[in-house]
Motif scaffolding. Sequence first.
Motif, mmCIF file in Angstrom:
data_model
loop_
_atom_site.group_PDB
_atom_site.id
_atom_site.type_symbol
_atom_site.label_atom_id
_atom_site.label_comp_id
_atom_site.label_asym_id
_atom_site.label_seq_id
_atom_site.Cartn_x
_atom_site.Cartn_y
_atom_site.Cartn_z
ATOM 1 N N ILE A 160 45.547 34.472 39.718
ATOM 2 C CA ILE A 160 45.584 35.536 40.742
ATOM 3 C C ILE A 160 47.021 35.701 41.232
ATOM 4 O O ILE A 160 47.837 34.774 41.094
ATOM 5 C CB ILE A 160 44.586 35.222 41.890
ATOM 6 N N GLY A 162 50.706 36.263 41.326
ATOM 7 C CA GLY A 162 51.727 36.139 40.288
ATOM 8 C C GLY A 162 51.225 35.507 39.010
ATOM 9 O O GLY A 162 51.874 35.617 37.969
ATOM 10 N N SER A 213 47.819 28.841 37.143
ATOM 11 C CA SER A 213 48.004 28.643 38.579
ATOM 12 C C SER A 213 49.183 27.708 38.806
ATOM 13 O O SER A 213 49.155 26.550 38.373
ATOM 14 C CB SER A 213 46.731 28.053 39.208
ATOM 15 N N LYS A 214 50.172 28.212 39.479
ATOM 16 C CA LYS A 214 51.361 27.387 39.746
ATOM 17 C C LYS A 214 50.964 26.106 40.474
ATOM 18 O O LYS A 214 51.345 25.014 40.091
ATOM 19 C CB LYS A 214 52.356 28.206 40.567
ATOM 20 N N THR A 215 50.169 26.259 41.526
ATOM 21 C CA THR A 215 49.800 25.099 42.341
ATOM 22 C C THR A 215 48.564 24.379 41.813
ATOM 23 O O THR A 215 48.348 23.218 42.098
ATOM 24 C CB THR A 215 49.460 25.570 43.764
ATOM 25 N N PHE A 216 47.732 25.078 41.086
ATOM 26 C CA PHE A 216 46.419 24.615 40.632
ATOM 27 C C PHE A 216 45.523 24.216 41.809
ATOM 28 O O PHE A 216 44.640 23.358 41.700
ATOM 29 C CB PHE A 216 46.520 23.472 39.612
ATOM 30 N N THR A 218 44.721 27.057 44.042
ATOM 31 C CA THR A 218 44.313 28.353 44.582
ATOM 32 C C THR A 218 42.805 28.523 44.423
ATOM 33 O O THR A 218 42.270 28.447 43.312
ATOM 34 C CB THR A 218 45.084 29.483 43.875
ATOM 35 N N GLY A 276 55.965 32.422 42.260
ATOM 36 C CA GLY A 276 54.767 32.965 41.603
ATOM 37 C C GLY A 276 54.973 34.393 41.122
ATOM 38 O O GLY A 276 54.657 34.736 39.982
ATOM 39 N N ARG A 277 55.537 35.238 41.979
ATOM 40 C CA ARG A 277 55.675 36.652 41.608
ATOM 41 C C ARG A 277 56.862 36.892 40.687
ATOM 42 O O ARG A 277 57.133 38.015 40.299
ATOM 43 C CB ARG A 277 55.781 37.513 42.874
ATOM 44 N N GLN A 358 53.251 43.355 44.463
ATOM 45 C CA GLN A 358 53.427 41.952 44.836
ATOM 46 C C GLN A 358 54.911 41.583 44.853
ATOM 47 O O GLN A 358 55.391 40.946 45.792
ATOM 48 C CB GLN A 358 52.682 41.002 43.891
ATOM 49 N N GLU A 362 55.386 41.170 48.751
ATOM 50 C CA GLU A 362 55.289 39.747 49.093
ATOM 51 C C GLU A 362 56.699 39.177 49.317
ATOM 52 O O GLU A 362 56.876 38.215 50.061
ATOM 53 C CB GLU A 362 54.549 38.965 47.991
ATOM 54 N N VAL A 513 50.642 34.874 53.647
ATOM 55 C CA VAL A 513 49.341 34.832 52.970
ATOM 56 C C VAL A 513 48.496 33.649 53.455
ATOM 57 O O VAL A 513 47.324 33.538 53.095
ATOM 58 C CB VAL A 513 49.489 34.784 51.429
ATOM 59 N N LYS A 517 43.869 32.472 54.306
ATOM 60 C CA LYS A 517 43.268 31.404 53.490
ATOM 61 C C LYS A 517 42.590 30.376 54.390
ATOM 62 O O LYS A 517 41.463 29.939 54.133
ATOM 63 C CB LYS A 517 44.345 30.688 52.665
HETATM 64 O O1 F6P Z 1 48.926 34.900 47.394
HETATM 65 C C1 F6P Z 1 49.841 33.893 47.511
HETATM 66 C C2 F6P Z 1 50.204 33.265 46.237
HETATM 67 O O2 F6P Z 1 50.770 32.044 46.580
HETATM 68 C C3 F6P Z 1 51.174 34.093 45.369
HETATM 69 O O3 F6P Z 1 52.483 34.005 45.801
HETATM 70 C C4 F6P Z 1 50.936 33.486 44.047
HETATM 71 O O4 F6P Z 1 51.453 34.276 43.034
HETATM 72 C C5 F6P Z 1 49.421 33.411 44.053
HETATM 73 O O5 F6P Z 1 49.099 33.034 45.367
HETATM 74 C C6 F6P Z 1 48.804 32.474 43.052
HETATM 75 O O6 F6P Z 1 49.223 31.160 43.248
HETATM 76 P P1 F6P Z 1 48.993 30.060 42.137
HETATM 77 O O7 F6P Z 1 49.730 30.466 40.917
HETATM 78 O O8 F6P Z 1 49.509 28.785 42.726
HETATM 79 O O9 F6P Z 1 47.507 29.966 41.848
#
Ligand code: F6P
Length: 553
Positions: A160, A162, A213-216, A218, A276-277, A358, A362, A513, A517
């Motif tokens: 989702i 980025g 997912s950058k953070t894994f 989300t 992310g973006r 975005q 963002e 954002v 959440k």
């Molecule tokens: O909506 C906030 C955000 O952190 C974006 O900046 C990012 O692209 C998106 O959520 C997805 O994050 P992730 O890649 O960590 O799942």
Amino acid sequence: MSEMNAERPTRLNQMSPWVALGKHREQLGGTHLRDLFAADPERGSAYTLQVGDLYIDYSKHLVTDETLRLLRELADATGVAALRDAMFRGERINTTEDRAVLHTALRAPRDAVVEVDGENVVPGVHAVLDKMAAFSERIRSGTWTGHTGRPIRNIVNIGIGGSDLGPAMAYEVLRTYTRRDLTVRFVSNVDGADLHEAVRDLDPAETLFVIASKTFTTVETITNATSARAWLLDGLGAGPEAVAKHFVALSTNAGKVADFGIDTANMFEFWDWVGGRYSYDSAIGLSLMIAIGPEHFREMLDGFHLVDEHFRTAPPEANAPLLMGLLGIWYGGFHDAQSHAVLPYSHYLSRFTAYLQQLDMESNGKSVDRQGQPVDWQTGPVVWGTPGTNGQHAYYQLIHQGTKLIPADFIGFARPVADLPEALVAQHDLLTANFLAQTQALAFGKTPDEVRAEGVPEDLVPHKTFRGNHPTTTILAADLTPSVLGQLIALYEHKVFVQGAVWNIDSFDQWGVELGKVLAKRIEPVLTEGTGGEALDSSTAALAGRYRTLRGR
Ligand code: F6P
């Protein structure tokens, strides 16, 4: 306080170029583009730039040489070039997250050196690109097989923001470069309908899920990935051992990827210095690379790099991202423009503006400066738009005759894509005629006298008059290629950078954002279990109660 956050000696709107721009704006008053073009017959060719494959015409802007000079002075006074150089050097210019901002390293050539904390990150970037290329080739050639031994035919990207918008947009843009026998879909919404529609006609034995997912962490992505795993195992009638052949991860967080049950050997990594973006040219582009192949992906990266180098080295008068950024500042700061339209004249760019939303909103939707002080100047505009010809029959009325000033970018291509059937090629001239007609109409309009000369009755003259003087940029390229896409995206990335630098905001964080959440987490048990409603405000509590009633709870 880091150097980046050191107080600027003067606030933006007290700097002398800003004050001078204010006076200059008053002097220009209602100067019309008709007058500017009449005064300089060369304007249409003089106010242009060529950057790589992009021909950029900015002649239809409400600017004179003096405006442009003052805007460049503003860039100078606000230290845009110094911040740009700090970004390229890998300094931690994202101060609120204490991170470097190095998406430019993602497209650097193999022999480049870009250091973060003394370590050259380019070899790592290319190692991941090589791993992605090898994996893509295995999928494309059918040598990577699923749990039952069948080749993969379907790719479902789950991510989702980025981790979705970039590859989803680029997949549409580069459709003609994709392997048409592979089905590639993108799931982002936590609404189960998104996943349902993406997989309902797919055979799990031939399906690969790419969890991006950058953070894994989300919640939307992890929820969809968990449901996708259940769908897969259920469909295959298999146990968790089937996951390894049908799930790969794109992430910076190996621990969470392993917790989810994906073998980290099947993880494609990127780094916290990729926002992310700004990430679709990192591992986040894997689904795209599978679709278009590693060579086309590289061509796209080279296109990005070309504009990176242009931004880094071109003099201010010829620097396209600088110019585009400053034009936006001129309209937001001195014409009270609230939004910016991006209107591509290519069906393939249908998701282009959604991606830019975005990137821009963002990044620059901020109201405190780097020092945490409220800004008293406009920051990022509302970015919107859809492919042009469709827009012409929907919202262009408001741009032409409404009460708002809406600067717009028009993007078009001289040649239709190579595989367009001959019978449809002729339509391209009509498309392009519309592309050119609209910026002409927006700039020059139609005067009451011109309307009268057509014999229009006097009471209808005001209705049929076009004020004109609506500013536009036209970007024209010969062909829509992977490189041109990379050039376009880098152009917008750096435009956004320039604006954030002048406005003195951190374009690389996204704290806005977070609140939603946290609140969603609190509200969920109110909906599912009916507990905790008393802590909510009366409106939200009543809505939650009604929801429960409608759900029969
Ligand atoms: O909506 C906030 C955000 O952190 C974006 O900046 C990012 O692209 C998106 O959520 C997805 O994050 P992730 O890649 O960590 O799942």
